[in-house]
Design a protein around this motif. Structure first.
Motif, mmCIF file in Angstrom:
data_model
loop_
_atom_site.group_PDB
_atom_site.id
_atom_site.type_symbol
_atom_site.label_atom_id
_atom_site.label_comp_id
_atom_site.label_asym_id
_atom_site.label_seq_id
_atom_site.Cartn_x
_atom_site.Cartn_y
_atom_site.Cartn_z
ATOM 1 N N GLU A 8 0.803 -1.213 0.000
ATOM 2 C CA GLU A 8 0.000 0.000 0.000
ATOM 3 C C GLU A 8 0.845 1.276 0.000
ATOM 4 O OE1 GLU A 8 -3.321 -0.078 -0.375
ATOM 5 O OE2 GLU A 8 -2.967 -2.218 -0.613
ATOM 6 N N SER A 9 2.151 1.159 0.107
ATOM 7 C CA SER A 9 3.009 2.340 0.138
ATOM 8 C C SER A 9 2.966 3.058 -1.195
ATOM 9 C CB SER A 9 4.455 1.953 0.449
ATOM 10 O OG SER A 9 4.543 1.474 1.757
ATOM 11 N N PRO A 10 2.944 4.393 -1.190
ATOM 12 C CA PRO A 10 2.908 5.147 -2.429
ATOM 13 C C PRO A 10 4.238 5.083 -3.162
ATOM 14 C CG PRO A 10 3.159 6.617 -0.567
ATOM 15 C CD PRO A 10 2.970 5.232 -0.011
ATOM 16 N N ALA A 11 4.201 5.429 -4.448
ATOM 17 C CA ALA A 11 5.428 5.500 -5.238
ATOM 18 C C ALA A 11 6.320 6.587 -4.660
ATOM 19 C CB ALA A 11 5.088 5.803 -6.694
ATOM 20 N N PRO A 12 7.637 6.488 -4.835
ATOM 21 C CA PRO A 12 8.571 7.449 -4.241
ATOM 22 C C PRO A 12 8.289 8.899 -4.592
ATOM 23 C CG PRO A 12 9.748 5.551 -5.038
ATOM 24 C CD PRO A 12 8.320 5.394 -5.492
ATOM 25 N N CYS A 13 7.812 9.188 -5.774
ATOM 26 C CA CYS A 13 7.553 10.582 -6.135
ATOM 27 C C CYS A 13 6.393 11.161 -5.353
ATOM 28 C CB CYS A 13 7.287 10.710 -7.636
ATOM 29 S SG CYS A 13 8.778 10.501 -8.602
ATOM 30 N N ASP A 14 5.533 10.302 -4.855
ATOM 31 C CA ASP A 14 4.397 10.754 -4.065
ATOM 32 C C ASP A 14 4.772 10.897 -2.598
ATOM 33 O OD1 ASP A 14 2.841 10.708 -6.344
ATOM 34 O OD2 ASP A 14 2.185 8.649 -5.993
ATOM 35 N N GLY A 15 6.001 10.525 -2.254
ATOM 36 C CA GLY A 15 6.465 10.589 -0.876
ATOM 37 C C GLY A 15 6.461 9.203 -0.263
ATOM 38 N N LEU A 16 7.563 8.803 0.280
ATOM 39 C CA LEU A 16 7.661 7.489 0.899
ATOM 40 C C LEU A 16 7.148 7.552 2.327
ATOM 41 C CD1 LEU A 16 11.207 6.361 -0.233
ATOM 42 C CD2 LEU A 16 9.050 5.352 -0.939
ATOM 43 N N GLU A 41 12.186 8.908 -16.855
ATOM 44 C CA GLU A 41 11.921 9.919 -15.834
ATOM 45 C C GLU A 41 12.473 9.426 -14.503
ATOM 46 O OE1 GLU A 41 7.714 10.600 -15.698
ATOM 47 O OE2 GLU A 41 7.757 11.872 -17.470
ATOM 48 N N LEU A 42 13.115 10.330 -13.770
ATOM 49 C CA LEU A 42 13.612 10.020 -12.431
ATOM 50 C C LEU A 42 13.105 11.063 -11.452
ATOM 51 C CD1 LEU A 42 17.379 9.062 -12.894
ATOM 52 C CD2 LEU A 42 15.425 7.528 -12.603
ATOM 53 N N CYS A 43 12.701 10.617 -10.285
ATOM 54 C CA CYS A 43 12.335 11.538 -9.211
ATOM 55 C C CYS A 43 13.140 11.158 -7.971
ATOM 56 C CB CYS A 43 10.837 11.471 -8.940
ATOM 57 S SG CYS A 43 10.269 9.867 -8.353
ATOM 58 N N GLN A 44 13.064 11.989 -6.958
ATOM 59 C CA GLN A 44 13.838 11.758 -5.734
ATOM 60 C C GLN A 44 15.264 11.358 -6.105
ATOM 61 O OE1 GLN A 44 12.561 11.317 -2.231
ATOM 62 N NE2 GLN A 44 10.367 11.266 -2.542
ATOM 63 N N TRP A 45 15.913 12.187 -6.886
ATOM 64 C CA TRP A 45 17.222 11.880 -7.463
ATOM 65 C C TRP A 45 18.332 12.641 -6.758
ATOM 66 C CZ3 TRP A 45 19.847 16.029 -9.467
ATOM 67 C CH2 TRP A 45 19.088 17.191 -9.693
#
Length: 137
Positions: A8-16, A41-45
């Motif tokens: 249920e954890s959100p994707a990293p871009c949505d906040g861990l 695409e990369l987030c939290q990089w």
């Protein structure tokens, strides 16, 4: 690969949300060919200096997988282009989340990179100001 045991954890871009999540870094594998995946695409990089080059480490927006790039060659039309020819669209600014930083650095160590330096702030400044080109040795 970063694995989340809590589905249920959100994707990293949505906040861990990490309080009840067991995380570990493992399973190094080769990326698809540039022809198969020309743009990523990369987030939290974060950006790291390593052996005279700069490489990027970050999460895919839709999964908890960490990608480590080849050496950065230049920035063209907002995309970071690496020595492999792949183009990376960096979402947002470099991550400031301490757990994310620890995971990205652990991925670097797991890949056998011991002498890296985080240069994310300088990389972001050069990227925003434009005209970023890195000399490769």
């Amino acid at each position: 690969m970063l694995e989340l045991n809590d589905s249920e954890s959100p994707a990293p871009c949505d906040g861990l949300e990490l309080e009840d999540t067991d995380l570990h870094v493992g399973a190094l594998r080769a990326a698809p060919s540039v022809e198969e995946q020309p743009i990523v695409e990369l987030c939290q990089w974060r950006a790291y200096a390593l052996e005279g080059n700069v490489i990027l480490n970050g999460f895919f927006p839709d999964s908890p997988t960490i990608r480590t790039t080849t050496a950065v060659a230049t920035v063209v039309d907002g995309y970071v282009v690496t020595s492999s020819g792949r183009r990376y669209l960096l979402i947002g600014e470099p991550s400031q989340d301490l757990l994310v930083l620890a995971l990205l650095e652990e991925k670097m160590r797991l890949a056998g990179h011991a002498n890296f330096v985080d240069v994310s702030a300088a990389f972001q400044m050069a990227r925003v100001l434009g005209g970023l080109t890195w000399k490769q040795q």
